[in-house]
Design a protein around this motif. Structure first.
Motif, PDB file in Angstrom:
ATOM      1  N   VAL A 198       0.864  -1.176   0.000  1.00 41.03           N
ATOM      2  CA  VAL A 198       0.000   0.000   0.000  1.00 41.03           C
ATOM      3  C   VAL A 198       0.898   1.221   0.000  1.00 41.03           C
ATOM      4  CG1 VAL A 198      -1.699   1.342   1.290  1.00 41.03           C
ATOM      5  CG2 VAL A 198      -1.902  -1.152   1.200  1.00 41.03           C
ATOM      6  N   ASN A 199       0.615   2.166  -0.903  1.00 44.14           N
ATOM      7  CA  ASN A 199       1.284   3.464  -0.954  1.00 44.14           C
ATOM      8  C   ASN A 199       0.259   4.560  -0.734  1.00 44.14           C
ATOM      9  OD1 ASN A 199       4.106   3.496  -3.328  1.00 44.14           O
ATOM     10  ND2 ASN A 199       3.795   2.327  -1.468  1.00 44.14           N
ATOM     11  N   ASP A 200       0.707   5.682  -0.135  1.00 42.63           N
ATOM     12  CA  ASP A 200      -0.203   6.799   0.076  1.00 42.63           C
ATOM     13  C   ASP A 200      -0.357   7.621  -1.201  1.00 42.63           C
ATOM     14  OD1 ASP A 200       1.925   8.682  -0.122  1.00 42.63           O
ATOM     15  OD2 ASP A 200       2.291   8.610   2.033  1.00 42.63           O
ATOM     16  N   ASN A 211       0.954  10.238  -2.140  1.00 45.16           N
ATOM     17  CA  ASN A 211       2.212  10.791  -2.643  1.00 45.16           C
ATOM     18  C   ASN A 211       3.196   9.683  -3.021  1.00 45.16           C
ATOM     19  OD1 ASN A 211       1.456  13.603  -2.064  1.00 45.16           O
ATOM     20  ND2 ASN A 211       1.590  12.947   0.073  1.00 45.16           N
ATOM     21  N   GLN A 212       2.702   8.472  -3.151  1.00 43.21           N
ATOM     22  CA  GLN A 212       3.498   7.276  -3.406  1.00 43.21           C
ATOM     23  C   GLN A 212       4.546   7.051  -2.313  1.00 43.21           C
ATOM     24  OE1 GLN A 212       4.151   5.653  -7.371  1.00 43.21           O
ATOM     25  NE2 GLN A 212       3.512   7.602  -8.252  1.00 43.21           N
ATOM     26  N   GLY A 213       4.174   7.400  -1.108  1.00 42.37           N
ATOM     27  CA  GLY A 213       4.973   7.056   0.050  1.00 42.37           C
ATOM     28  C   GLY A 213       4.584   5.672   0.545  1.00 42.37           C
ATOM     29  N   TRP A 214       5.555   4.922   1.023  1.00 42.21           N
ATOM     30  CA  TRP A 214       5.319   3.548   1.456  1.00 42.21           C
ATOM     31  C   TRP A 214       4.523   3.515   2.756  1.00 42.21           C
ATOM     32  CZ3 TRP A 214       7.837   0.832   5.669  1.00 42.21           C
ATOM     33  CH2 TRP A 214       7.569  -0.556   5.685  1.00 42.21           C
ATOM     34  N   VAL A 215       3.505   2.661   2.804  1.00 40.10           N
ATOM     35  CA  VAL A 215       2.687   2.469   3.996  1.00 40.10           C
ATOM     36  C   VAL A 215       2.931   1.087   4.592  1.00 40.10           C
ATOM     37  CG1 VAL A 215       0.327   2.367   4.902  1.00 40.10           C
ATOM     38  CG2 VAL A 215       0.935   4.105   3.193  1.00 40.10           C
ATOM     39  N   LEU A 216       2.815   0.044   3.781  1.00 43.75           N
ATOM     40  CA  LEU A 216       3.104  -1.309   4.270  1.00 43.75           C
ATOM     41  C   LEU A 216       3.284  -2.269   3.101  1.00 43.75           C
ATOM     42  CD1 LEU A 216       0.317  -3.259   3.987  1.00 43.75           C
ATOM     43  CD2 LEU A 216      -0.418  -1.831   5.879  1.00 43.75           C
ATOM     44  N   ASP A 217       4.008  -3.357   3.378  1.00 50.13           N
ATOM     45  CA  ASP A 217       4.132  -4.483   2.458  1.00 50.13           C
ATOM     46  C   ASP A 217       3.220  -5.599   2.924  1.00 50.13           C
ATOM     47  OD1 ASP A 217       6.104  -3.569   0.602  1.00 50.13           O
ATOM     48  OD2 ASP A 217       7.639  -3.850   2.123  1.00 50.13           O
ATOM     49  N   MET A 218       2.875  -6.473   1.998  1.00 52.19           N
ATOM     50  CA  MET A 218       2.071  -7.633   2.337  1.00 52.19           C
ATOM     51  C   MET A 218       2.460  -8.797   1.431  1.00 52.19           C
ATOM     52  SD  MET A 218      -1.625  -6.322   0.832  1.00 52.19           S
ATOM     53  CE  MET A 218      -1.618  -4.909   1.932  1.00 52.19           C
ATOM     54  N   GLU A 268      -6.410  -6.187  17.966  1.00 50.25           N
ATOM     55  CA  GLU A 268      -5.339  -7.162  17.844  1.00 50.25           C
ATOM     56  C   GLU A 268      -5.582  -8.067  16.636  1.00 50.25           C
ATOM     57  OE1 GLU A 268      -4.959  -9.348  21.450  1.00 50.25           O
ATOM     58  OE2 GLU A 268      -4.355  -7.616  22.652  1.00 50.25           O
ATOM     59  N   GLY A 269      -4.503  -8.667  16.168  1.00 47.01           N
ATOM     60  CA  GLY A 269      -4.616  -9.625  15.082  1.00 47.01           C
ATOM     61  C   GLY A 269      -4.446  -9.042  13.704  1.00 47.01           C
ATOM     62  N   TYR A 270      -4.105  -7.742  13.616  1.00 47.89           N
ATOM     63  CA  TYR A 270      -3.931  -7.093  12.323  1.00 47.89           C
ATOM     64  C   TYR A 270      -2.467  -6.675  12.130  1.00 47.89           C
ATOM     65  CZ  TYR A 270      -9.014  -6.748  11.908  1.00 47.89           C
ATOM     66  OH  TYR A 270     -10.354  -7.037  11.814  1.00 47.89           O
ATOM     67  N   LEU A 271      -2.033  -6.687  10.879  1.00 49.85           N
ATOM     68  CA  LEU A 271      -0.739  -6.142  10.484  1.00 49.85           C
ATOM     69  C   LEU A 271      -0.998  -4.716  10.026  1.00 49.85           C
ATOM     70  CD1 LEU A 271       0.393  -9.299   8.490  1.00 49.85           C
ATOM     71  CD2 LEU A 271       1.105  -8.636  10.802  1.00 49.85           C
ATOM     72  N   VAL A 272      -0.470  -3.733  10.752  1.00 51.75           N
ATOM     73  CA  VAL A 272      -0.944  -2.351  10.660  1.00 51.75           C
ATOM     74  C   VAL A 272       0.004  -1.472   9.850  1.00 51.75           C
ATOM     75  CG1 VAL A 272      -1.564  -0.301  11.997  1.00 51.75           C
ATOM     76  CG2 VAL A 272      -2.136  -2.578  12.858  1.00 51.75           C
ATOM     77  N   GLY A 273      -0.583  -0.628   9.011  1.00 52.76           N
ATOM     78  CA  GLY A 273       0.144   0.418   8.321  1.00 52.76           C
ATOM     79  C   GLY A 273      -0.563   1.739   8.512  1.00 52.76           C
ATOM     80  N   HIS A 274       0.184   2.800   8.842  1.00 53.07           N
ATOM     81  CA  HIS A 274      -0.389   4.133   9.043  1.00 53.07           C
ATOM     82  C   HIS A 274      -0.101   5.002   7.822  1.00 53.07           C
ATOM     83  CE1 HIS A 274      -1.422   3.662  13.360  1.00 53.07           C
ATOM     84  NE2 HIS A 274      -0.404   2.812  13.355  1.00 53.07           N
ATOM     85  N   THR A 275      -1.124   5.644   7.308  1.00 56.46           N
ATOM     86  CA  THR A 275      -0.976   6.495   6.136  1.00 56.46           C
ATOM     87  C   THR A 275      -1.297   7.943   6.481  1.00 56.46           C
ATOM     88  OG1 THR A 275      -1.847   7.003   3.921  1.00 56.46           O
ATOM     89  CG2 THR A 275      -3.327   5.873   5.433  1.00 56.46           C
ATOM     90  N   PRO A 276      -0.547   8.912   5.924  1.00 58.99           N
ATOM     91  CA  PRO A 276      -0.849  10.321   6.183  1.00 58.99           C
ATOM     92  C   PRO A 276      -1.910  10.900   5.252  1.00 58.99           C
ATOM     93  CG  PRO A 276       1.139  10.169   4.875  1.00 58.99           C
ATOM     94  CD  PRO A 276       0.705   8.747   5.159  1.00 58.99           C
ATOM     95  N   THR A 277      -2.404  10.107   4.291  1.00 64.41           N
ATOM     96  CA  THR A 277      -3.375  10.612   3.322  1.00 64.41           C
ATOM     97  C   THR A 277      -4.654   9.776   3.372  1.00 64.41           C
ATOM     98  OG1 THR A 277      -2.545   9.225   1.495  1.00 64.41           O
ATOM     99  CG2 THR A 277      -1.517  11.394   1.806  1.00 64.41           C
ATOM    100  N   TYR A 278      -5.730  10.322   2.808  1.00 65.86           N
ATOM    101  CA  TYR A 278      -6.996   9.604   2.760  1.00 65.86           C
ATOM    102  C   TYR A 278      -7.018   8.575   1.625  1.00 65.86           C
ATOM    103  CZ  TYR A 278      -8.599  13.392   5.822  1.00 65.86           C
ATOM    104  OH  TYR A 278      -8.734  14.291   6.854  1.00 65.86           O
TER     105      TYR A 278
END
Length: 489
Positions: free
Chosen positions: A134-136, A138-145, A171-181
């Motif tokens: 997942v990329n935000d 601005n094509q910034g990296w959020v998470l790999d899967m 609990e139970g999730y692999l989390v990525g935080h994004t600065p964009t909607y």
């Protein structure tokens, strides 16, 4: 106000108050670009200085924000065929009819626009041979899967959390935080054993749904777009005023990102500011049009005529690394800066970022090398025929390919052959043993080589990528390397 934010605001204020152009008294030999009278600028000098400063600001802004507008092209491509944000994902065994920056036909793709403005979104992958990210906006990296991510191919529930979310993280999730909607989900299913239909069907098992519906999810539908002609690029916007119009829309839709404050300051000088209409006058519109053309051209120079010595994969070959900052998340340098040339080079010809994409270690997900020139140093010409010799065996645990791209669209070459790749799992599956294999590229196939040939278009330049999936040691230590392209006369 945090100390970090205060420093950013002070820097922005300094940027706004200091002219980008140093001017001084006119010199006797006339080398100054500007004329002053008793230390004061003439009216002509002031007009020129303002025009020059705005053009410089605009070109800098163009190059910085290009990835943002580029990913909007992907969102737009999906929407144009009815794939709505959060409601569907497109899946395709891609080919030349899917116009996208260096897309390839090696694996089926899935892509979706994930909107977290109303709450976190879940991306659920089953166990299997998936590579995703997942990329935000601005094509910034959020998470790999998938295989390169924390689930390591064992499957998992990935949670994309937006900037406004204040709730608990279950609990139970692999989390990525994004600065964009708005965010891009890109996932690939590897065609294990050359079974492309099975890999395409595997994308149907990817589930996307809001966290709020996790107790009774209704996953987004998956639409097979293989036979659809889709333009998922910013090509129609990138050299004209539409680039700035699209960027203004994005700035209005998305939250302000603190680390980009100076770059928002540049945009404000050009009339793009959150909460304000973008209505450039004739002077500014002309400057922005010029900046889009020149900025785009400067990116192409970075992509295809870099002077960086570290671009070469092997000292005696013309093949180059596509990514110039190995192992980085977002083109970071060892000293803590951002390698702007590497960033420009990547986004001029490619999409999305992830640290997994830039690793140069055995067992990494994949390796990419670029060739835009033949062994003599001349650019590859669609009207000429070339031979490319690939030593065998290629050091990859999974598979390898060579793909031809149009230099202007940075997308797979489009011809009546409707093919742009030669792949070890498909066209080259009969290649065995240690004898080198010769591949051909040109407007006509050499006699008897039709099965190992990609058609190119006279009058159009092209470039090639070699990709190795699951690369092994010889791909890094120089004991294996492809030949350069050799013109066949």
């Amino acid at each position: 106000m945090t100390h970090r934010r205060l420093r950013s605001l002070l820097f922005l204020a300094a940027m706004a108050s200091v002219s980008l152009i140093h001017v001084g008294p006119a010199t006797a030999n006339g080398t100054s670009a500007y004329t002053f009278n008793q230390g004061y600028p003439t009216a002509e000098t002031s007009a020129k200085a303002y025009d020059d400063a705005d053009l410089q600001r605009a070109i800098t802004a163009y190059r910085f924000w290009y990835p943002t507008v580029s990913v909007e092209g992907i969102f737009n491509g999906n929407r144009s065929i009815g794939i709505k944000d959060n409601e569907a994902m497109g899946a395709a065994a891609a080919g030349p009819r899917q116009v996208g920056f260096t897309l390839n036909s090696d694996t089926p793709y899935g892509s979706a626009t994930i909107d977290v403005s109303k709450g976190p979104m879940v991306v659920e992958l089953p166990p299997g041979a998936y590579i995703g990210l997942v990329n935000d906006h601005n094509q910034g990296w959020v998470l790999d899967m998938g295989l390169p991510g924390p689930d390591a191919g064992k499957g998992g529930k990935h949670l994309v959390i937006g900037p406004d979310y204040k709730g608990a993280v279950p609990e139970g999730y692999l989390v990525g935080h994004t600065p964009t909607y708005k965010n891009l989900l890109a996932v690939r299913a590897l065609p294990v054993g050359g079974d492309q239909p099975k890999a395409l069907a595997a994308l149907q098992a990817v589930k996307i749904y809001p966290l709020a519906d996790a107790a009774d999810p209704k996953p987004a539908k998956v639409v097979n777009t293989t036979e659809m002609a889709i333009d998922s690029t910013s090509l129609k916007w990138e050299d004209n005023i539409q680039f700035w119009q699209k960027l203004s829309e994005i700035i209005e839709q998305e939250p302000v990102i603190e680390k980009y404050l100076p770059m928002y300051g540049l945009l404000a000088e050009l009339g793009i500011e959150k909460g304000k209409a973008f209505e450039p006058d004739a002077r500014m519109a002309a400057i922005l049009e010029k900046a889009a053309r020149e900025g785009r051209d400067q990116l192409h120079v970075s992509a295809f005529d870099s002077t960086r010595s570290d671009r070469f994969a092997w000292p005696d070959r013309k093949w180059e690394w596509v990514g110039l900052v190995p192992g980085s998340v977002q083109f970071e340098t060892p000293t803590g800066g951002i390698d702007l040339e590497a960033r420009d080079r990547w986004f001029a010809q490619a999409i999305v970022t992830s640290p997994a994409m830039f690793r140069r270690t055995p067992g990494a997900g994949s390796l990419y090398w670029l060739a835009a020139r033949d062994g003599t140093g001349a650019y590859l010409d669609g009207g000429k025929t070339y031979k490319l010799t690939i030593p065998q065996p290629v050091p990859g645990k999974l598979f390898w390919s060579v793909t031809a791209y149009d230099a202007q669209t940075r997308s797979e070459v489009q011809t009546d052959q409707d093919k742009a790749a030669l792949r070890s799992l498909f066209e080259l599956k009969d290649v065995k043993g240690s004898d080198p294999v010769d591949l051909y590229f040109g407007p006509r196939a050499p006699e008897g080589q039709e099965g190992r040939w990609i058609k190119t278009v006279p009058g159009r330049g092209w470039f090639a990528y070699i990709r190795i999936y699951g690369p092994e040691g010889p791909a890094f230590d120089g004991s294996w390397k492809p030949a350069d392209f050799e013109e066949v006369r």
